[in-house]
Design a protein around this motif. Structure first.
Motif, mmCIF file in Angstrom:
data_model
loop_
_atom_site.group_PDB
_atom_site.id
_atom_site.type_symbol
_atom_site.label_atom_id
_atom_site.label_comp_id
_atom_site.label_asym_id
_atom_site.label_seq_id
_atom_site.Cartn_x
_atom_site.Cartn_y
_atom_site.Cartn_z
ATOM 1 N N GLU A 1 -26.947 31.527 48.619
ATOM 2 C CA GLU A 1 -27.992 31.158 47.421
ATOM 3 C C GLU A 1 -27.469 32.236 46.187
ATOM 4 N N ASP A 2 -26.593 32.942 46.311
ATOM 5 C CA ASP A 2 -25.932 33.893 45.120
ATOM 6 C C ASP A 2 -24.820 33.143 44.730
ATOM 7 N N THR A 3 -24.185 32.127 45.293
ATOM 8 C CA THR A 3 -23.264 31.429 44.615
ATOM 9 C C THR A 3 -23.348 30.144 44.168
ATOM 10 N N ASP A 4 -22.557 29.687 43.446
ATOM 11 C CA ASP A 4 -22.484 28.490 42.832
ATOM 12 C C ASP A 4 -21.416 27.495 43.355
ATOM 13 N N LEU A 5 -21.713 26.242 43.271
ATOM 14 C CA LEU A 5 -20.616 25.259 43.746
ATOM 15 C C LEU A 5 -19.751 24.867 42.699
ATOM 16 N N VAL A 6 -18.518 25.327 42.604
ATOM 17 C CA VAL A 6 -17.627 24.626 41.745
ATOM 18 C C VAL A 6 -16.590 23.785 42.115
ATOM 19 N N THR A 7 -16.253 22.715 41.494
ATOM 20 C CA THR A 7 -14.951 21.700 42.240
ATOM 21 C C THR A 7 -14.095 21.933 41.230
ATOM 22 N N ILE A 8 -12.997 21.920 41.876
ATOM 23 C CA ILE A 8 -11.552 22.078 40.779
ATOM 24 C C ILE A 8 -10.449 21.188 41.704
ATOM 25 N N GLY A 9 -9.840 20.304 41.180
ATOM 26 C CA GLY A 9 -9.025 19.457 41.795
ATOM 27 C C GLY A 9 -9.284 18.781 42.950
ATOM 28 N N GLY A 10 -10.689 18.244 43.114
ATOM 29 C CA GLY A 10 -10.933 17.509 44.265
ATOM 30 C C GLY A 10 -11.422 18.479 45.370
ATOM 31 N N PRO B 1 -14.004 28.305 50.302
ATOM 32 C CA PRO B 1 -13.986 26.559 50.695
ATOM 33 C C PRO B 1 -15.393 26.598 51.049
ATOM 34 N N GLN B 2 -16.014 25.381 50.383
ATOM 35 C CA GLN B 2 -17.232 25.096 50.687
ATOM 36 C C GLN B 2 -17.610 24.801 52.248
ATOM 37 N N ALA B 3 -16.443 24.416 52.977
ATOM 38 C CA ALA B 3 -16.456 24.043 54.283
ATOM 39 C C ALA B 3 -16.622 25.378 55.200
ATOM 40 N N ALA B 4 -16.058 26.447 54.737
ATOM 41 C CA ALA B 4 -15.569 27.677 55.254
ATOM 42 C C ALA B 4 -16.870 28.578 55.557
ATOM 43 N N SER B 5 -16.899 29.336 56.646
ATOM 44 C CA SER B 5 -17.862 30.404 56.587
ATOM 45 C C SER B 5 -17.547 31.332 55.393
ATOM 46 N N MET B 6 -18.659 32.159 55.058
ATOM 47 C CA MET B 6 -18.523 33.347 53.889
ATOM 48 C C MET B 6 -18.057 34.495 54.547
ATOM 49 N N GLU B 7 -17.074 34.469 55.096
ATOM 50 C CA GLU B 7 -16.681 35.737 55.832
ATOM 51 C C GLU B 7 -15.535 36.223 54.612
ATOM 52 N N PRO B 8 -15.504 37.722 54.637
ATOM 53 C CA PRO B 8 -14.384 38.173 54.037
ATOM 54 C C PRO B 8 -12.818 37.446 54.064
ATOM 55 N N LYS B 9 -12.604 37.186 55.526
ATOM 56 C CA LYS B 9 -11.247 36.520 55.995
ATOM 57 C C LYS B 9 -11.140 35.309 55.103
ATOM 58 N N ASN B 10 -12.001 34.467 54.895
ATOM 59 C CA ASN B 10 -11.899 33.254 54.067
ATOM 60 C C ASN B 10 -11.969 33.525 52.734
ATOM 61 N N ALA C 1 -18.461 41.427 49.614
ATOM 62 C CA ALA C 1 -18.817 40.239 49.857
ATOM 63 C C ALA C 1 -19.475 40.034 51.054
ATOM 64 N N MET C 2 -19.785 40.772 51.830
ATOM 65 C CA MET C 2 -20.572 41.092 53.000
ATOM 66 C C MET C 2 -21.951 41.195 52.687
ATOM 67 N N HIS C 3 -22.476 41.197 51.399
ATOM 68 C CA HIS C 3 -23.537 41.342 51.158
ATOM 69 C C HIS C 3 -24.294 40.077 50.079
ATOM 70 N N THR D 1 -14.075 21.804 46.624
ATOM 71 C CA THR D 1 -15.183 22.516 46.168
ATOM 72 C C THR D 1 -15.314 23.656 46.753
ATOM 73 N N TYR D 2 -15.565 24.682 46.024
ATOM 74 C CA TYR D 2 -15.780 26.167 46.363
ATOM 75 C C TYR D 2 -17.152 26.780 46.170
ATOM 76 N N ARG D 3 -17.360 27.559 46.911
ATOM 77 C CA ARG D 3 -18.557 28.453 46.499
ATOM 78 C C ARG D 3 -18.186 29.748 46.119
ATOM 79 N N VAL D 4 -18.766 30.116 44.800
ATOM 80 C CA VAL D 4 -18.158 31.063 43.924
ATOM 81 C C VAL D 4 -19.298 32.345 43.551
ATOM 82 N N TYR D 5 -19.055 33.402 43.731
ATOM 83 C CA TYR D 5 -19.798 34.373 43.234
ATOM 84 C C TYR D 5 -19.104 35.234 41.876
ATOM 85 N N ARG D 6 -19.823 35.186 40.888
ATOM 86 C CA ARG D 6 -19.262 35.629 39.710
ATOM 87 C C ARG D 6 -19.738 37.464 39.427
#
Length: 296
Positions: A161-170, A195-204, A155-157, A172-177
């Motif tokens: 821009e490698d992720t897609d925004l996906v909304t589930i139940g209201g 979560p879209q509002a959170a930083s893309m750190e492994p802990k989140n 995840a650290m790599h 929104t998340y950044r998702v890497y497949r």
């Protein structure tokens, strides 16, 4: 046993033929007071079990539960009382229940948290034609481009821009497949989500596995969200049907009580043709009204 079989027969009849079937697998704990070492008749089948909400091991009964969900309705189907002195593991109890399930014609998915997303469970499910959608621990091994690496390190790599925004139940998340091999699976889809509002750190980050690679990212996360029904069930039977407060000493009586809990949950929904949350309110209102009428 007869009451449980009749309840299971009713549940199977409620499964829609044109909807996917979701098998919800999880466990819950009813906390008890640890008896004195000099107690002559302590409550049977109690032990120390780790409770995530408390962050520590607690004394009590632990039940492994299997529910079936079709459409918007989830039904308790089977259970096992986990006694460490009798049973090797909760995984084995889960396998016992899965082996007794009928074969469904429609697509079937086992939904579970990271504890049950194990190689043993996955292989057993796939052998019955059931796919698994489950949470994964972030230390699970992936093989992107043949490189062996933990999901949290991989995840650290990953960049936004490698992720897609996906909304589930209201939400929104950044998702890497990721699609490929895991340490114990030849091929599967792993979703790394923030979560879209959170930083893309492994802990989140949270990770989810799907053995059905044909599903879209949105379908996988939407299907997994159905697992919440079993958490709701546990909360309801503890708060509304007295599982936490049951004062029963023998293991046999405890299992019979849990059968009655399941039956009451199903019966109230059937009686008032409405979800349990509303059915229990109607039943208690009618009971209170009958008491007033009796007194009058």
């Amino acid at each position: 046993a007869y009451l449980l079989r009749q309840s299971q027969k009713y549940v199977r009849q409620k499964i829609a033929e044109d909807e996917p079937v979701f098998l919800l697998l999880d466990d819950t704990i009813a906390k008890k007071t640890k008896p004195s070492s000099r107690a002559t008749h302590p409550t049977e089948s109690c032990g120390y079990h780790f409770l995530h909400t408390d962050g520590k091991s607690v004394w009590g009964h632990q039940v492994v539960q299997l529910m079936l969900k079709s459409g918007q309705h989830a039904y308790p189907y089977d259970f096992r009382l986990f006694d460490k002195e009798i049973t090797d593991s909760k995984i084995q109890l889960s396998l016992d229940m899965m082996n007794q399930l009928p074969q469904f014609k429609q697509p079937t998915y086992l939904l579970c948290d990271s504890w049950y997303t194990s190689r043993t469970i996955i292989e057993a499910a796939l052998s019955k034609g059931t796919h698994v959608i489950g949470a994964l621990k972030t230390n699970r091994i992936l093989y992107p481009q043949g490189i062996r690496i933990q999901a949290k390190q991989f995840a650290m790599h990953i960049q936004k821009e490698d992720t897609d925004l996906v909304t589930i139940g209201g939400e929104t998340y950044r998702v890497y497949r990721y699609e490929g091999a895991l340490n114990d699976i030849e091929n599967g889809v792993v979703l790394l989500c923030w979560p879209q509002a959170a930083s893309m750190e492994p802990k989140n980050m949270r990770c989810f596995l799907s053995t059905d690679t044909e599903l879209t990212t949105e379908q996988i996360l939407t299907y997994y969200s159905h697992r919440w029904s079993i958490e709701t069930y546990f909360k309801q039977v503890k708060g509304r049907l007295g599982f936490n407060g049951a004062q029963i000493r023998s293991a046999q009586a405890i299992q019979r009580y849990w059968i009655l809990v399941q039956f009451a949950y199903l019966f109230l929904g059937y009686l008032y043709d409405t979800p349990f949350t509303f059915a229990i309110h109607i039943a208690r209102t009618k009971k209170f009204e009958s008491i007033i009428e009796f007194v009058y």
